[in-house]
Scaffold this motif. Structure first.
Motif, PDB file in Angstrom:
ATOM      1  N   LEU A  71      59.923  -5.665  42.868  1.00  0.00           N
ATOM      2  CA  LEU A  71      60.684  -5.183  41.730  1.00  0.00           C
ATOM      3  C   LEU A  71      62.126  -4.997  42.145  1.00  0.00           C
ATOM      4  O   LEU A  71      62.413  -4.664  43.293  1.00  0.00           O
ATOM      5  CB  LEU A  71      60.175  -3.820  41.250  1.00  0.00           C
ATOM      6  CG  LEU A  71      58.749  -3.695  40.768  1.00  0.00           C
ATOM      7  CD1 LEU A  71      58.395  -2.217  40.596  1.00  0.00           C
ATOM      8  CD2 LEU A  71      58.578  -4.412  39.463  1.00  0.00           C
ATOM      9  N   VAL A  72      63.025  -5.179  41.220  1.00  0.00           N
ATOM     10  CA  VAL A  72      64.399  -4.770  41.425  1.00  0.00           C
ATOM     11  C   VAL A  72      64.609  -3.596  40.477  1.00  0.00           C
ATOM     12  O   VAL A  72      64.430  -3.732  39.270  1.00  0.00           O
ATOM     13  CB  VAL A  72      65.391  -5.906  41.101  1.00  0.00           C
ATOM     14  CG1 VAL A  72      66.814  -5.399  41.157  1.00  0.00           C
ATOM     15  CG2 VAL A  72      65.189  -7.065  42.043  1.00  0.00           C
ATOM     16  N   VAL A  73      64.926  -2.435  41.039  1.00  0.00           N
ATOM     17  CA  VAL A  73      65.108  -1.240  40.234  1.00  0.00           C
ATOM     18  C   VAL A  73      66.549  -0.801  40.377  1.00  0.00           C
ATOM     19  O   VAL A  73      67.054  -0.645  41.489  1.00  0.00           O
ATOM     20  CB  VAL A  73      64.151  -0.110  40.679  1.00  0.00           C
ATOM     21  CG1 VAL A  73      64.379   1.139  39.858  1.00  0.00           C
ATOM     22  CG2 VAL A  73      62.705  -0.573  40.566  1.00  0.00           C
ATOM     23  N   ASN A 112      60.674  -8.655  30.261  1.00  0.00           N
ATOM     24  CA  ASN A 112      61.276  -8.421  31.569  1.00  0.00           C
ATOM     25  C   ASN A 112      62.775  -8.686  31.463  1.00  0.00           C
ATOM     26  O   ASN A 112      63.167  -9.722  30.932  1.00  0.00           O
ATOM     27  CB  ASN A 112      60.635  -9.378  32.585  1.00  0.00           C
ATOM     28  CG  ASN A 112      60.956  -9.052  34.005  1.00  0.00           C
ATOM     29  OD1 ASN A 112      61.130  -7.909  34.363  1.00  0.00           O
ATOM     30  ND2 ASN A 112      61.016 -10.066  34.836  1.00  0.00           N
ATOM     31  N   PRO A 113      63.639  -7.799  31.953  1.00  0.00           N
ATOM     32  CA  PRO A 113      63.396  -6.514  32.602  1.00  0.00           C
ATOM     33  C   PRO A 113      63.166  -5.400  31.581  1.00  0.00           C
ATOM     34  O   PRO A 113      63.567  -5.497  30.434  1.00  0.00           O
ATOM     35  CB  PRO A 113      64.682  -6.272  33.384  1.00  0.00           C
ATOM     36  CG  PRO A 113      65.744  -6.926  32.574  1.00  0.00           C
ATOM     37  CD  PRO A 113      65.073  -8.136  31.950  1.00  0.00           C
ATOM     38  N   ILE A 114      62.543  -4.322  32.068  1.00  0.00           N
ATOM     39  CA  ILE A 114      62.333  -3.128  31.253  1.00  0.00           C
ATOM     40  C   ILE A 114      63.536  -2.207  31.467  1.00  0.00           C
ATOM     41  O   ILE A 114      63.949  -1.974  32.598  1.00  0.00           O
ATOM     42  CB  ILE A 114      61.044  -2.401  31.678  1.00  0.00           C
ATOM     43  CG1 ILE A 114      59.821  -3.283  31.398  1.00  0.00           C
ATOM     44  CG2 ILE A 114      60.917  -1.057  30.981  1.00  0.00           C
ATOM     45  CD1 ILE A 114      58.527  -2.729  31.969  1.00  0.00           C
ATOM     46  N   VAL A 115      64.097  -1.699  30.376  1.00  0.00           N
ATOM     47  CA  VAL A 115      65.223  -0.766  30.466  1.00  0.00           C
ATOM     48  C   VAL A 115      64.769   0.571  29.889  1.00  0.00           C
ATOM     49  O   VAL A 115      64.274   0.634  28.769  1.00  0.00           O
ATOM     50  CB  VAL A 115      66.454  -1.289  29.702  1.00  0.00           C
ATOM     51  CG1 VAL A 115      67.585  -0.264  29.748  1.00  0.00           C
ATOM     52  CG2 VAL A 115      66.916  -2.620  30.274  1.00  0.00           C
ATOM     53  N   VAL A 116      64.920   1.630  30.686  1.00  0.00           N
ATOM     54  CA  VAL A 116      64.504   2.974  30.283  1.00  0.00           C
ATOM     55  C   VAL A 116      65.722   3.893  30.362  1.00  0.00           C
ATOM     56  O   VAL A 116      66.378   3.960  31.399  1.00  0.00           O
ATOM     57  CB  VAL A 116      63.390   3.516  31.215  1.00  0.00           C
ATOM     58  CG1 VAL A 116      62.976   4.917  30.790  1.00  0.00           C
ATOM     59  CG2 VAL A 116      62.193   2.574  31.231  1.00  0.00           C
ATOM     60  N   PHE A 117      66.017   4.581  29.273  1.00  0.00           N
ATOM     61  CA  PHE A 117      67.092   5.573  29.288  1.00  0.00           C
ATOM     62  C   PHE A 117      66.494   6.919  29.666  1.00  0.00           C
ATOM     63  O   PHE A 117      65.503   7.361  29.086  1.00  0.00           O
ATOM     64  CB  PHE A 117      67.801   5.639  27.938  1.00  0.00           C
ATOM     65  CG  PHE A 117      68.642   4.424  27.685  1.00  0.00           C
ATOM     66  CD1 PHE A 117      69.922   4.335  28.215  1.00  0.00           C
ATOM     67  CD2 PHE A 117      68.146   3.360  26.964  1.00  0.00           C
ATOM     68  CE1 PHE A 117      70.693   3.203  28.013  1.00  0.00           C
ATOM     69  CE2 PHE A 117      68.907   2.226  26.755  1.00  0.00           C
ATOM     70  CZ  PHE A 117      70.175   2.150  27.275  1.00  0.00           C
ATOM     71  N   THR A 138      66.703   0.258  35.120  1.00  0.00           N
ATOM     72  CA  THR A 138      66.325  -1.116  34.834  1.00  0.00           C
ATOM     73  C   THR A 138      65.285  -1.555  35.847  1.00  0.00           C
ATOM     74  O   THR A 138      65.523  -1.489  37.050  1.00  0.00           O
ATOM     75  CB  THR A 138      67.549  -2.048  34.903  1.00  0.00           C
ATOM     76  OG1 THR A 138      68.544  -1.567  34.004  1.00  0.00           O
ATOM     77  CG2 THR A 138      67.182  -3.469  34.540  1.00  0.00           C
ATOM     78  N   ILE A 139      64.115  -1.978  35.352  1.00  0.00           N
ATOM     79  CA  ILE A 139      63.022  -2.428  36.217  1.00  0.00           C
ATOM     80  C   ILE A 139      62.824  -3.917  35.966  1.00  0.00           C
ATOM     81  O   ILE A 139      62.438  -4.317  34.866  1.00  0.00           O
ATOM     82  CB  ILE A 139      61.718  -1.664  35.925  1.00  0.00           C
ATOM     83  CG1 ILE A 139      61.951  -0.161  36.037  1.00  0.00           C
ATOM     84  CG2 ILE A 139      60.604  -2.138  36.848  1.00  0.00           C
ATOM     85  CD1 ILE A 139      60.800   0.673  35.495  1.00  0.00           C
ATOM     86  N   ASN A 140      63.101  -4.716  36.975  1.00  0.00           N
ATOM     87  CA  ASN A 140      63.006  -6.165  36.857  1.00  0.00           C
ATOM     88  C   ASN A 140      61.842  -6.666  37.712  1.00  0.00           C
ATOM     89  O   ASN A 140      61.911  -6.622  38.932  1.00  0.00           O
ATOM     90  CB  ASN A 140      64.322  -6.804  37.308  1.00  0.00           C
ATOM     91  CG  ASN A 140      64.400  -8.262  36.970  1.00  0.00           C
ATOM     92  OD1 ASN A 140      63.467  -8.829  36.398  1.00  0.00           O
ATOM     93  ND2 ASN A 140      65.494  -8.886  37.330  1.00  0.00           N
ATOM     94  N   LEU A 158      55.928  -8.905  28.936  1.00  0.00           N
ATOM     95  CA  LEU A 158      55.088  -8.021  29.753  1.00  0.00           C
ATOM     96  C   LEU A 158      54.031  -7.314  28.925  1.00  0.00           C
ATOM     97  O   LEU A 158      52.928  -7.050  29.405  1.00  0.00           O
ATOM     98  CB  LEU A 158      55.957  -7.001  30.485  1.00  0.00           C
ATOM     99  CG  LEU A 158      56.998  -7.572  31.446  1.00  0.00           C
ATOM    100  CD1 LEU A 158      57.905  -6.467  31.957  1.00  0.00           C
ATOM    101  CD2 LEU A 158      56.326  -8.303  32.585  1.00  0.00           C
ATOM    102  N   ALA A 159      54.371  -6.974  27.688  1.00  0.00           N
ATOM    103  CA  ALA A 159      53.473  -6.277  26.765  1.00  0.00           C
ATOM    104  C   ALA A 159      54.004  -6.554  25.358  1.00  0.00           C
ATOM    105  O   ALA A 159      55.104  -7.097  25.218  1.00  0.00           O
ATOM    106  CB  ALA A 159      53.473  -4.778  27.074  1.00  0.00           C
ATOM    107  N   PRO A 160      53.254  -6.191  24.326  1.00  0.00           N
ATOM    108  CA  PRO A 160      53.799  -6.390  22.979  1.00  0.00           C
ATOM    109  C   PRO A 160      55.157  -5.703  22.836  1.00  0.00           C
ATOM    110  O   PRO A 160      55.310  -4.531  23.175  1.00  0.00           O
ATOM    111  CB  PRO A 160      52.746  -5.733  22.071  1.00  0.00           C
ATOM    112  CG  PRO A 160      51.474  -5.831  22.856  1.00  0.00           C
ATOM    113  CD  PRO A 160      51.894  -5.648  24.297  1.00  0.00           C
TER     114      PRO A 160
END
Length: 121
Positions: free
Chosen positions: A15-17, A105-110, A35-37, A99-101
């Motif tokens: 992962l690249v975080v 990718n990438p997932i971004v979380v605030f 950011t999770i890649n 990755l899911a409904p």
């Protein structure tokens, strides 16, 4: 489909975080964007955590349970269970991989709460 548990001695998830502060109207806040890649998942010999082969007649099915939060119970900022990835030893992810409904990718979380002081040093 076998339920897969991740243990670092057997499996490798690359992962690249990236954690960065964000600002609104040029004012920096004490909040962050994570950011999770996903890059690659590697499971040599398609083994489970107990050393057994995950599927006997087909390739392994992988599901990722992703949660971002604090160590406090029931305090998560983001949680999702991925689609099933039906591959062998290696799963490669590219930008835009579903990755899911409604999750690519990438997932971004605030992160809406203040970060530890050590982050700003």
């Amino acid at each position: 489909m076998a339920l897969l548990q991740v243990f670092p001695s057997i499996l490798l998830l690359l992962l690249v975080v990236q954690l960065s502060k964000y600002h609104v109207n040029c004012q920096f806040t004490h909040h962050a964007k994570l950011t999770i890649n996903f890059i690659q998942y590697y499971n040599p010999n398609e083994k489970l955590y107990n050393g057994k082969k995950c599927d006997i007649f087909t390739k392994c099915d992988y599901v990722f349970d992703i949660t971002v939060g604090t160590s406090r119970k029931n305090n998560s900022y983001y949680s999702v269970v991925s689609n099933t990835f039906e591959y062998g030893e290696t799963v490669y992810f590219s930008s835009g991989t579903k990755l899911a409904p409604n999750v690519k990718n990438p997932i971004v979380v605030f992160i809406p709460t203040p970060l530890p002081v050590s982050y700003y040093d």
